[in-house]
Design a protein around this motif. Structure first.
Motif, PDB file in Angstrom:
ATOM      1  N   GLN A   1       3.738  -2.622  -6.333  1.00 40.87           N
ATOM      2  CA  GLN A   1       3.580  -1.283  -5.751  1.00 40.87           C
ATOM      3  C   GLN A   1       4.947  -0.790  -5.302  1.00 40.87           C
ATOM      4  O   GLN A   1       5.660  -1.485  -4.566  1.00 40.87           O
ATOM      5  N   ASP A   2       5.303   0.419  -5.737  1.00 46.40           N
ATOM      6  CA  ASP A   2       6.617   0.946  -5.377  1.00 46.40           C
ATOM      7  C   ASP A   2       6.550   1.717  -4.073  1.00 46.40           C
ATOM      8  O   ASP A   2       5.502   1.813  -3.434  1.00 46.40           O
ATOM      9  N   SER A   3       7.669   2.298  -3.661  1.00 51.01           N
ATOM     10  CA  SER A   3       7.745   3.009  -2.379  1.00 51.01           C
ATOM     11  C   SER A   3       6.886   4.264  -2.361  1.00 51.01           C
ATOM     12  O   SER A   3       6.546   4.776  -1.292  1.00 51.01           O
ATOM     13  N   ALA A   4       6.518   4.778  -3.536  1.00 51.14           N
ATOM     14  CA  ALA A   4       5.642   5.955  -3.613  1.00 51.14           C
ATOM     15  C   ALA A   4       4.174   5.563  -3.662  1.00 51.14           C
ATOM     16  O   ALA A   4       3.314   6.410  -3.923  1.00 51.14           O
ATOM     17  N   ASN A   5       3.878   4.271  -3.440  1.00 44.85           N
ATOM     18  CA  ASN A   5       2.512   3.737  -3.422  1.00 44.85           C
ATOM     19  C   ASN A   5       1.834   3.809  -4.791  1.00 44.85           C
ATOM     20  O   ASN A   5       0.603   3.832  -4.875  1.00 44.85           O
ATOM     21  N   LEU A   6       2.627   3.865  -5.854  1.00 38.43           N
ATOM     22  CA  LEU A   6       2.085   3.809  -7.206  1.00 38.43           C
ATOM     23  C   LEU A   6       2.185   2.376  -7.725  1.00 38.43           C
ATOM     24  O   LEU A   6       3.061   1.612  -7.312  1.00 38.43           O
TER      25      LEU A   6
ATOM     26  N   GLU B   1      -2.456   4.919  -9.954  1.00 36.73           N
ATOM     27  CA  GLU B   1      -2.533   5.024  -8.497  1.00 36.73           C
ATOM     28  C   GLU B   1      -3.272   3.848  -7.861  1.00 36.73           C
ATOM     29  O   GLU B   1      -3.195   3.657  -6.657  1.00 36.73           O
TER      30      GLU B   1
ATOM     31  N   LYS C   1       7.537  -2.838  -2.934  1.00 39.92           N
ATOM     32  CA  LYS C   1       6.823  -2.872  -1.652  1.00 39.92           C
ATOM     33  C   LYS C   1       5.886  -4.072  -1.566  1.00 39.92           C
ATOM     34  O   LYS C   1       5.794  -4.740  -0.550  1.00 39.92           O
TER      35      LYS C   1
END
Length: 767
Positions: A11-16, A36, A163
């Protein structure tokens, strides 16, 4: 065939989320999914692999055994570069950083079939083989430092860990079927989580569906002609499983030797197409995300290959099991396949359970056709019992005498009016016949029916036989013998017993609902025990027929739900015990300490004799006596006349504390008065009698006796007007039981008589 692929999800910092497929021959192209949610990216990879296996004949199984995920810390030194000199002679100078930067590297490794180890660092696109497991850390460090050599701090920041990151697994099943040596389709996953309902040994567990020909034929038509999913709707005990087993037996008789021409040879379908399971078996052993969903996919494929049907013992369990709520449940997973006709299901449900399913997962029940299973009339219920009796006589050597089935029906109707026929009457008759055979008796008689019913319910024979009379005075004397000095309570208990004996109690409510009020230690709990012994103390587990709940433990917010069950929907201890043994005394001790929401729950119990949980499951208390104890008003005394004092107005205190609708559902408020010195002396005598009957003295064949002086001495030492008889019990334990136990152990007395007396110094002694 089923193939398992490891997948790394982060999971990246954009929550994707990003999911990278590992262990694939096309890993060079970095097959990945983006979305997502975890489920979305996993589904993308599954769709890709399904397409790949259908369109790429050369594709082989992944060569990765037991993949593992680990993170290594690698220290990386960054550097800067600068161009110097004139344009025609420029030079690049490198300036290494003074400090190293710790980089956490995600690593997945596994062993291949050849024995070689393989490691991949997906976030850095690094892959390598190695041979010794202990070299993995050093190899990762070397490859990472070499790959990131020459990067500036800004460039290195692009490789910082995401993340969150975790290793998952997806399973792909090819369309190829498995066959045994006789070219019969195999169903390994289905065999693991379900049992063939039509198998001979399985069918023997169910009673024959007597008097249900119409319902059986209706079910067969819906399963064979309509190819529908079906709900068998009826109350518990009405015979839903027996109807299903009978229908399956008739259907599968017509499927013997059925086969189909495919794959260049004749494929035989398994004879057993109907498989019985439950929600717990489907998710058993599942630990990781999506595992039970993959198991369900295997089950659906195997069912499709044999044109099979999955049968559930309980429809509501499908909605409850699988996730935190109904939308994550097994039912929700199967719903689209059932709606499209890709999967067929038969499930059993009661009306309350069906309503709960409609509420928890709207649209689920609408995917089924419903077969109503009506309750039996008296004539049909007796006919079923007669048919079961005839079958037992054929199978066993015991003869069933006339009147046995009528007596069983009468006893269950009288004392278990909420039970649906045939229900437990069939199992009762079957167990009775088997027991008679084991005991090598020739006949099943009405006498054996009475004994078996007493054993199961604990009810005394005087309640079961009309020819045995019960006088009010006899019942009163029995309670007065056990409870000293509480005449009012004994009279109420005697009235309860005689009303029940006469069959005038309300069958839609508990046998009795009472509120015992009075100071502590005066016999409220002991009276509840006496009622339990009188009503239910004559069968198995007589000492477990009183269920006691300390209501101070239900004083916090949410206690009302805890009284029924836990957050997952599992029943509470109270519910489990009453379902296991409905003939019990339920004692709510110090009820005034309970949370007010608990009283709302108890309203239904007092009024209708049952509790209903949030899933619509009903627990009956109509064979129980419900008693509440309370100390309300015990600390208040009313003065009358010239300084005389009488009992406080417990009724006024209760009306002040409880809401009117709660108080009005109580059959009687029973007042317990304080104990006098004379009453304490009688209780002392009774306690000593009970001690003389204890196992240690009986085993040593010792007769225990006492003098009047000892009784008077103990009663004086144990008397306390504030705490009732409890100090007396402690006094007797300290002055009599403890010294007596030492005497028995030290002297090893046998066949002796021990006298309890008081010496001149005012101390208890034994001689």
């Amino acid at each position: 065939m089923a193939y398992r692929y490891p997948v790394l999800i982060w999971q990246d910092s954009a929550n994707l989320y990003t999911a990278r497929l590992l262990g694939d021959e096309d890993s060079y192209f970095a097959v990945a999914g983006f979305g997502e949610t975890k489920d979305a990216v996993l589904q993308q990879l599954k769709e890709y692999l399904n397409w790949a296996f259908e369109n790429q004949d050369w594709r082989a199984a992944p060569d990765c055994q037991d993949p593992k995920f680990i993170e290594f810390r690698v220290d990386v030194r960054t550097q800067y570069s600068q161009q110097t000199g004139p344009d025609h002679n420029r030079r690049t100078r490198v300036y290494p950083s003074d400090d190293t930067f710790p980089l956490h590297v995600a690593c997945v490794y596994w062993q291949q079939e050849s024995g070689t180890y393989f490691c991949t660092l997906p976030l850095l696109n690094i892959e390598f083989y190695y041979y010794e497991p202990k070299t993995l850390r050093s190899l990762v460090t070397t490859y990472v430092q070499e790959s990131l050599k020459g990067l500036t701090p800004q460039q290195l920041s692009y490789h910082l860990p995401p993340k969150s990151i975790e290793l998952e697994e997806i399973t792909i099943q090819t369309q190829k079927l498995k066959f045994n040596n006789e070219y019969e389709i195999e169903v390994p996953t289905l065999s693991n989580i379900a049992d063939p309902l039509g198998e001979r040994n399985r069918r023997r567990q169910f009673s024959k569906a007597y008097e249900r020909d119409k319902e059986v034929q209706d079910l067969i038509l819906r399963l064979t002609h309509d190819k529908a999913s079906v709900i068998l709707l009826g109350e518990s005990g009405v015979g839903k499983t027996a109807i299903l087993a009978e229908a399956v037996m008739q259907i599968e008789r017509s499927l013997i030797n059925e086969s189909v021409e495919d794959y260049g040879f004749t494929t035989k379908f398994p004879r057993h197409r109907y498989w019985l399971t439950n929600g717990a078996r489907i998710i058993a052993g599942m630990q990781y995300l999506g595992q039970w969903e993959e198991r369900c996919e295997f089950v659906m494929r195997e069912l499709s290959s044999i044109d099979g049907v999955l049968c559930f013992e309980n429809l509501l369990a499908m909605v409850k099991v699988g996730g935190d709520n109904a939308n994550d449940s097994i039912a929700s997973f199967f719903l689209p396949f059932i709606q499209r006709g890709e999967m067929r299901v038969v499930a059993e449900a009661t009306s309350a359970e069906l309503d709960a399913c409609r509420r928890l997962l709207p649209g689920f029940a609408d995917a089924f056709q419903i077969v109503q299973i009506p309750t039996f009339t008296r004539e049909k219920a007796l006919s079923v019992l007669d048919l079961v009796a005839a079958a037992q006589e054929r199978n066993l050597s015991a003869k069933i005498t006339e009147g046995v089935t009528n007596l069983i029906y009468r006893l269950f109707t009288r004392f278990l009016p909420y039970q649906t026929f045939p229900g437990k009457t069939v199992s009762f008759l079957t167990e009775l016949c088997e027991r008679t055979t084991v005991e090598k008796k020739k006949e099943v008689t009405q006498e054996s029916v009475i004994k078996q019913f007493i054993k199961q319910t604990g009810l005394p024979e005087l309640f079961l036989r009309d020819e045995i009379s019960l006088e009010y005075e006899d019942a009163l004397k029995e309670f007065e013998r056990q409870i000293i000095g509480q005449t009012e309570a004994c009279k109420v208990s005697a009235n309860l017993v005689t009303t029940f004996k006469a069959g005038l109690n309300d069958p839609t409510r508990p046998i009795g609902v009472f509120l015992f009020c009075g100071p502590t230690g005066v016999g409220k709990t002991e009276m509840a025990k006496a009622i339990s012994r009188f009503f239910f103390g004559h069968g198995e587990g007589a000492n477990e027929r009183m269920i006691r709940l300390d209501m101070s433990e239900y004083s916090t917010h949410g206690s009302a739900f805890r009284l029924l069950g836990d957050a997952s929907g599992e029943p509470s201890d109270l519910i489990r015990k009453i379902r296991g043994q409905p003939f019990s005394v339920v004692l709510f001790d110090e009820v005034e300490k309970a949370d007010p929401a608990v009283f709302d729950v108890l309203l239904g119990l007092f009024d209708e004799g049952r509790l209903t949980d949030r899933f619509g499951r009903v627990t009956n208390f109509r064979s129980a006596v419900v008693i509440m104890t309370s100390n309300l008003g015990a600390d208040k005394l009313e003065a009358i006349g010239f300084g005389e004092k009488t009992l406080p107005s417990y009724e006024r205190e209760a009306l002040t504390f409880f809401r009117p609708e709660f108080f009005n559902r109580i059959d009687a408020l029973v007042r317990f008065g304080s104990l006098t010195q004379e009453m304490i002396q009688e209780i002392t005598f009774k306690e000593l009698e009970d001690i003389s009957k204890r196992e240690g003295l009986k085993k040593a064949k010792i007769k225990l006796s006492w003098t009047d002086k000892a009784v008077s001495f103990l009663s004086q030492k144990g008397f306390d007007s504030r705490y009732g008889a409890r100090p007396l019990q402690r006094t007797i334990e300290r002055l009599v039981v403890a010294p007596l136990s030492k005497i028995l152990l030290e002297r090893k007395l046998k066949d002796k008589e021990i006298l309890i007396d008081v010496n001149e110094e005012g101390k208890i002694f034994f001689k």
